[in-house]
Scaffold this active site. Structure first.
Site, PDB file in Angstrom:
ATOM      1  N   SER A 147       0.856  -1.191   0.000  1.00  0.00           N
ATOM      2  CA  SER A 147       0.000   0.000   0.000  1.00  0.00           C
ATOM      3  C   SER A 147       0.887   1.234   0.000  1.00  0.00           C
ATOM      4  O   SER A 147       2.003   1.209   0.552  1.00  0.00           O
ATOM      5  CB  SER A 147      -0.884   0.010   1.255  1.00  0.00           C
ATOM      6  OG  SER A 147      -1.557   1.248   1.369  1.00  0.00           O
ATOM      7  N   TYR A 161      -1.528  -0.588  10.313  1.00  0.00           N
ATOM      8  CA  TYR A 161      -1.729  -1.116   8.956  1.00  0.00           C
ATOM      9  C   TYR A 161      -0.579  -0.665   8.051  1.00  0.00           C
ATOM     10  O   TYR A 161      -0.015  -1.454   7.288  1.00  0.00           O
ATOM     11  CB  TYR A 161      -3.071  -0.629   8.414  1.00  0.00           C
ATOM     12  CG  TYR A 161      -3.292  -0.857   6.927  1.00  0.00           C
ATOM     13  CD1 TYR A 161      -3.702  -2.100   6.439  1.00  0.00           C
ATOM     14  CD2 TYR A 161      -3.105   0.183   6.004  1.00  0.00           C
ATOM     15  CE1 TYR A 161      -3.920  -2.297   5.073  1.00  0.00           C
ATOM     16  CE2 TYR A 161      -3.320  -0.010   4.645  1.00  0.00           C
ATOM     17  CZ  TYR A 161      -3.715  -1.243   4.187  1.00  0.00           C
ATOM     18  OH  TYR A 161      -3.925  -1.442   2.835  1.00  0.00           O
TER      19      TYR A 161
HETATM   20  P1  NAP Z   1     -11.557  -5.664   0.110  1.00  0.00           P
HETATM   21  O1  NAP Z   1     -12.445  -5.173  -0.986  1.00  0.00           O
HETATM   22  O2  NAP Z   1     -11.942  -5.413   1.526  1.00  0.00           O
HETATM   23  O3  NAP Z   1     -11.302  -7.218  -0.119  1.00  0.00           O
HETATM   24  C1  NAP Z   1     -10.456  -7.889   0.782  1.00  0.00           C
HETATM   25  C2  NAP Z   1     -10.264  -9.302   0.310  1.00  0.00           C
HETATM   26  O4  NAP Z   1      -9.365  -9.974   1.223  1.00  0.00           O
HETATM   27  C3  NAP Z   1     -11.551 -10.095   0.301  1.00  0.00           C
HETATM   28  O5  NAP Z   1     -11.484 -11.001  -0.775  1.00  0.00           O
HETATM   29  C4  NAP Z   1     -11.494 -10.855   1.636  1.00  0.00           C
HETATM   30  O6  NAP Z   1     -12.248 -12.061   1.635  1.00  0.00           O
HETATM   31  C5  NAP Z   1     -10.023 -11.148   1.703  1.00  0.00           C
HETATM   32  N1  NAP Z   1      -9.541 -11.430   3.069  1.00  0.00           N
HETATM   33  C6  NAP Z   1      -9.576 -10.617   4.152  1.00  0.00           C
HETATM   34  N2  NAP Z   1      -9.037 -11.242   5.228  1.00  0.00           N
HETATM   35  C7  NAP Z   1      -8.660 -12.484   4.803  1.00  0.00           C
HETATM   36  C8  NAP Z   1      -8.067 -13.591   5.425  1.00  0.00           C
HETATM   37  N3  NAP Z   1      -7.735 -13.582   6.728  1.00  0.00           N
HETATM   38  N4  NAP Z   1      -7.826 -14.694   4.693  1.00  0.00           N
HETATM   39  C9  NAP Z   1      -8.159 -14.728   3.387  1.00  0.00           C
HETATM   40  N5  NAP Z   1      -8.736 -13.713   2.728  1.00  0.00           N
HETATM   41  C10 NAP Z   1      -8.982 -12.601   3.436  1.00  0.00           C
HETATM   42  O7  NAP Z   1     -10.077  -5.048  -0.030  1.00  0.00           O
HETATM   43  P2  NAP Z   1      -9.310  -4.379  -1.278  1.00  0.00           P
HETATM   44  O8  NAP Z   1      -9.481  -2.914  -1.159  1.00  0.00           O
HETATM   45  O9  NAP Z   1      -9.631  -5.086  -2.531  1.00  0.00           O
HETATM   46  O10 NAP Z   1      -7.809  -4.677  -0.817  1.00  0.00           O
HETATM   47  C11 NAP Z   1      -7.016  -5.709  -1.385  1.00  0.00           C
HETATM   48  C12 NAP Z   1      -5.581  -5.475  -0.974  1.00  0.00           C
HETATM   49  O11 NAP Z   1      -5.164  -4.186  -1.420  1.00  0.00           O
HETATM   50  C13 NAP Z   1      -5.356  -5.488   0.544  1.00  0.00           C
HETATM   51  O12 NAP Z   1      -4.131  -6.097   0.848  1.00  0.00           O
HETATM   52  C14 NAP Z   1      -5.318  -4.009   0.887  1.00  0.00           C
HETATM   53  O13 NAP Z   1      -4.586  -3.769   2.064  1.00  0.00           O
HETATM   54  C15 NAP Z   1      -4.636  -3.451  -0.341  1.00  0.00           C
HETATM   55  N6  NAP Z   1      -4.866  -2.028  -0.559  1.00  0.00           N
HETATM   56  C16 NAP Z   1      -6.115  -1.537  -0.770  1.00  0.00           C
HETATM   57  C17 NAP Z   1      -6.298  -0.175  -0.961  1.00  0.00           C
HETATM   58  C18 NAP Z   1      -7.649   0.451  -1.197  1.00  0.00           C
HETATM   59  O14 NAP Z   1      -7.755   1.701  -1.126  1.00  0.00           O
HETATM   60  N7  NAP Z   1      -8.688  -0.305  -1.477  1.00  0.00           N
HETATM   61  C19 NAP Z   1      -5.181   0.673  -0.943  1.00  0.00           C
HETATM   62  C20 NAP Z   1      -3.930   0.135  -0.734  1.00  0.00           C
HETATM   63  C21 NAP Z   1      -3.783  -1.221  -0.545  1.00  0.00           C
HETATM   64  P3  NAP Z   1     -13.863 -12.037   1.839  1.00  0.00           P
HETATM   65  O15 NAP Z   1     -14.425 -11.451   0.575  1.00  0.00           O
HETATM   66  O16 NAP Z   1     -14.231 -13.452   2.008  1.00  0.00           O
HETATM   67  O17 NAP Z   1     -14.131 -11.188   3.025  1.00  0.00           O
END
Ligand code: NAP
Length: 252
Positions: A147, A161
């Site tokens: 991130s 985080y």
């Molecule tokens: P999201 O929409 O909340 O989706 C999170 C995903 O991770 C879901 O598929 C969830 O499964 C899965 N997950 C959560 N905890 C888990 C666990 N313990 N074991 C297995 N799977 C798990 O998040 P996102 O925004 O797409 O984020 C994806 C990645 O990008 C993350 O690493 C996040 O930190 C990073 N990121 C996101 C942003 C942003 O602004 N969105 C920015 C920087 C970095 P379920 O669907 O079953 O709950």
């Protein structure tokens, strides 16, 4: 035939958000995809159906990435149903609720570190065991989703985080060097503010809109705008790229 024919890629957190967009992009690029998800079975099945519609083989497996036995089961299922694993996208991640550092319960910090760091380490370890040429594998690539928070520090929101994502980038640097001679490339992608459900899970469903002004490009990114970078890092076009930390954050 696609340049990625024969590629079998595990995408953790592939049910929703960035992981779902990555799974779909990889399917269109010719990868077979194994999706890991924690709870959202319906979303995982929907993403798996879209991946199959794009012409790729796909399975969706419930897994808590912080649980080594569950990660082993995910990789075992991927290998049995899709073939030897050639790639991993370490994407599953959580933030916990937004809040000042001193008001963040230690249990929440622990869970975030357990999923984002230990989970990523467990998945990378299993992927390396599968892919290392030193162990009879065919080589491969790992992309860790960290991130922009890793360098911004996220004061007042979630310092724990941000620290977890800096650890992910340190893992990328170390593993890229340790595994380079074993046919495995390891890189990070640092998304900025991306429009997914993660903001609602932090307690701020409108955050992608309300924080858009801090992004030099003036808007949140879409999950598909991260997926292209991930797919490139997994592709043969990135054959000399390892240890890179690629910011995809609209200028943040
Ligand atoms: P999201 O929409 O909340 O989706 C999170 C995903 O991770 C879901 O598929 C969830 O499964 C899965 N997950 C959560 N905890 C888990 C666990 N313990 N074991 C297995 N799977 C798990 O998040 P996102 O925004 O797409 O984020 C994806 C990645 O990008 C993350 O690493 C996040 O930190 C990073 N990121 C996101 C942003 C942003 O602004 N969105 C920015 C920087 C970095 P379920 O669907 O079953 O709950």
């Amino acid at each position: 035939m696609s340049r990625n024919a024969g590629q079998v890629t595990v995408v953790t957190g592939g049910s929703r958000g960035i992981g779902a967009a990555v799974a779909l992009h990889l399917a269109r690029a010719g990868h077979a995809v194994a999706i890991g998800y924690e709870h959202a079975q319906e979303a995982a099945e929907r993403t798996a159906a879209a991946v199959r519609e794009a012409g790729a083989a796909c399975l969706a497996v419930r897994v808590d990435v912080s649980d080594e036995a569950a990660v082993d089961a995910l990789f075992d299922a991927a290998t049995a149903q899709l073939g030897p694993v050639t790639g991993l996208v370490n994407n599953a991640g959580v933030t916990g609720l937004l809040g000042r550092f001193t008001e963040t319960p230690v249990a929440r910090m622990r869970r975030v570190l357990d999923v984002n760091v230990t989970g990523a380490l467990i998945c990378a370890r299993r992927a390396a065991l599968e892919m290392s040429t030193r162990r009879g594998g065919a080589g491969g690539a790992i992309v860790n989703i960290s991130s922009a928070a890793a360098t911004l520090g996220s004061p007042g929101e979630y310092v724990h985080y941000a620290a977890s994502k800096a650890a992910v980038d340190a893992m990328t640097v170390g593993l890229s060097k340790e595994l380079a001679a074993e046919g495995i490339r390891v890189n990070s992608v640092q998304p900025g503010l991306i429009a997914t459900d993660i903001h609602a899970a932090m307690g701020a469903p409108d955050r992608a809109r309300t924080k858009a002004a801090v992004v030099p490009m003036g808007r949140a990114g879409e999950p598909a705008e991260i997926a292209g970078a991930v797919a490139w890092l997994l592709s043969p076009e990135a054959s000399y790229t390892t240890g890179a930390v690629l910011r995809v954050a609209g200028g943040l």
